[in-house]
Motif scaffolding. Structure first.
Motif, PDB file in Angstrom:
ATOM      1  N   SER A  36      43.283  46.685  39.457  1.00 16.47           N
ATOM      2  CA  SER A  36      42.386  46.481  40.590  1.00 16.47           C
ATOM      3  C   SER A  36      40.965  46.378  40.061  1.00 16.47           C
ATOM      4  O   SER A  36      40.629  46.915  39.008  1.00 16.47           O
ATOM      5  N   THR A  48      31.200  37.502  40.909  1.00 18.87           N
ATOM      6  CA  THR A  48      32.528  37.423  41.518  1.00 18.87           C
ATOM      7  C   THR A  48      33.291  36.211  40.999  1.00 18.87           C
ATOM      8  O   THR A  48      34.516  36.255  40.815  1.00 18.87           O
ATOM      9  N   THR A  52      37.085  36.895  39.673  1.00 21.35           N
ATOM     10  CA  THR A  52      38.287  36.335  40.307  1.00 21.35           C
ATOM     11  C   THR A  52      39.216  35.712  39.280  1.00 21.35           C
ATOM     12  O   THR A  52      40.422  35.584  39.528  1.00 21.35           O
ATOM     13  N   PRO A  57      43.563  42.267  42.435  1.00 23.14           N
ATOM     14  CA  PRO A  57      42.966  42.556  43.742  1.00 23.14           C
ATOM     15  C   PRO A  57      41.503  42.956  43.581  1.00 23.14           C
ATOM     16  O   PRO A  57      41.168  43.786  42.740  1.00 23.14           O
ATOM     17  N   THR A  59      37.727  44.081  45.302  1.00 27.64           N
ATOM     18  CA  THR A  59      36.870  44.610  46.353  1.00 27.64           C
ATOM     19  C   THR A  59      35.425  44.420  45.931  1.00 27.64           C
ATOM     20  O   THR A  59      35.056  44.736  44.791  1.00 27.64           O
ATOM     21  N   PHE A  75      34.538  33.768  49.091  1.00 28.75           N
ATOM     22  CA  PHE A  75      35.703  34.434  48.500  1.00 28.75           C
ATOM     23  C   PHE A  75      36.524  35.114  49.608  1.00 28.75           C
ATOM     24  O   PHE A  75      36.501  36.338  49.749  1.00 28.75           O
ATOM     25  N   PRO A  76      37.237  34.317  50.397  1.00 27.72           N
ATOM     26  CA  PRO A  76      37.960  34.889  51.544  1.00 27.72           C
ATOM     27  C   PRO A  76      39.071  35.855  51.156  1.00 27.72           C
ATOM     28  O   PRO A  76      39.492  36.669  51.984  1.00 27.72           O
ATOM     29  N   ASP A  77      39.536  35.803  49.919  1.00 29.84           N
ATOM     30  CA  ASP A  77      40.615  36.703  49.505  1.00 29.84           C
ATOM     31  C   ASP A  77      40.097  38.067  49.035  1.00 29.84           C
ATOM     32  O   ASP A  77      40.884  38.999  48.842  1.00 29.84           O
ATOM     33  N   ALA A  78      38.785  38.173  48.846  1.00 31.33           N
ATOM     34  CA  ALA A  78      38.209  39.450  48.411  1.00 31.33           C
ATOM     35  C   ALA A  78      37.998  40.366  49.619  1.00 31.33           C
ATOM     36  O   ALA A  78      37.708  39.897  50.718  1.00 31.33           O
ATOM     37  N   HIS A  79      38.135  41.651  49.367  1.00 29.32           N
ATOM     38  CA  HIS A  79      37.835  42.638  50.401  1.00 29.32           C
ATOM     39  C   HIS A  79      36.362  43.018  50.265  1.00 29.32           C
ATOM     40  O   HIS A  79      35.934  43.470  49.203  1.00 29.32           O
TER      41      HIS A  79
END
Length: 243
Positions: A36, A48, A52, A57, A59, A75-79
């Motif tokens: 993570s 970022t 990526t 995963p 955050t 970055f829509p897949d990042a929290h």
């Protein structure tokens, strides 16, 4: 760190990205792909973009809602957690990699190393990276620094290896390792002045001082023939959680 929200779009378009090789260096140091990743002070996602590439995963902790909104769109897949690092709560079992790109100086100097260590899982890795903007032509660099000091004599630069020394001094990490990536970056006057308008010292100055600084730089770039070549040095500092 919320000073940058007012120029979020300009920050994204004007700031140079990071070498993709940083991702490879992180994996090599960590010994595998981290399970993570948490990025602190993610801004609009310049760091970022590299993180990526790890395929883990991710955050992103970013306190300014304007920067965070742009980050989320890219970055829509990042929290995304819109909170200061000092108020952020890491997962109970820690994270594999804690990264910070060009934002370590915005974190509380009294607590940032200890907080970073506590956020990591056993054997976790800290990765701090950032640019140092110098000039390929030493004469141009000297002229630019003199012009900026004339506008604001309080302007100071941090030592080149300051965050390496910061990590070593606090003793929260072992096997501290540094890599440096270097490239020339030519910029025309418009792109150079746009970059200067994204720097914290510029944004913190009163509007009149900002104007005088940009006017002085504009005249200098004209004298240089309309182009400035940056000597862009990117330093990556890696450390292993102690204990």
């Amino acid at each position: 760190m919320d000073v940058f929200g007012q120029v979020a779009d300009l920050y994204e378009s004007a700031r140079p990205g990071y070498p993709p090789e940083i991702a490879d260096a992180i994996v090599a140091y960590h010994g595998a792909t981290p399970t993570s990743v948490v990025e602190v002070g993610a801004g609009t996602g310049k760091g970022t973009e590299v993180l990526t590439r790890l395929g883990a995963p991710l955050t992103c902790v970013e306190p300014d809602p304007r920067m965070a909104a742009l980050l989320a769109s890219r970055f829509p897949d990042a929290h995304i957690e819109t909170v200061f690092f000092e108020q952020w709560s890491p997962p109970a079992d820690g994270v594999g990699l804690l990264a910070c790109a060009m934002a370590w100086h915005w974190l509380d100097p009294a607590t940032r190393n200890a907080r970073a260590r506590r956020a990591l899982a056993p054997g976790g890795t800290l990765a701090i990276f950032g640019h140092r903007y110098d000039y390929a032509d030493a004469g141009q660099g000297a002229a630019i620094r003199a012009a900026l000091r004339a506008v604001d004599p309080t302007v100071r630069e941090r030592p080149e290896d300051w965050f390496h020394q910061d990590v070593l001094t606090h003793g929260e990490f072992t096997n501290v390792h540094t890599e440096v990536f270097r490239r020339g970056l030519p910029l025309d006057k418009q792109r150079y002045l746009a970059l200067m308008r994204t720097f914290g010292p510029y944004l913190a100055r009163p509007p009149e001082q900002q104007r005088r600084g940009l006017d002085a730089l504009s005249r200098l770039v004209d004298d240089f023939g309309g182009t400035v070549v940056l000597d862009l040095r990117t330093t990556l500092v890696l450390g292993r959680r102690a204990g």
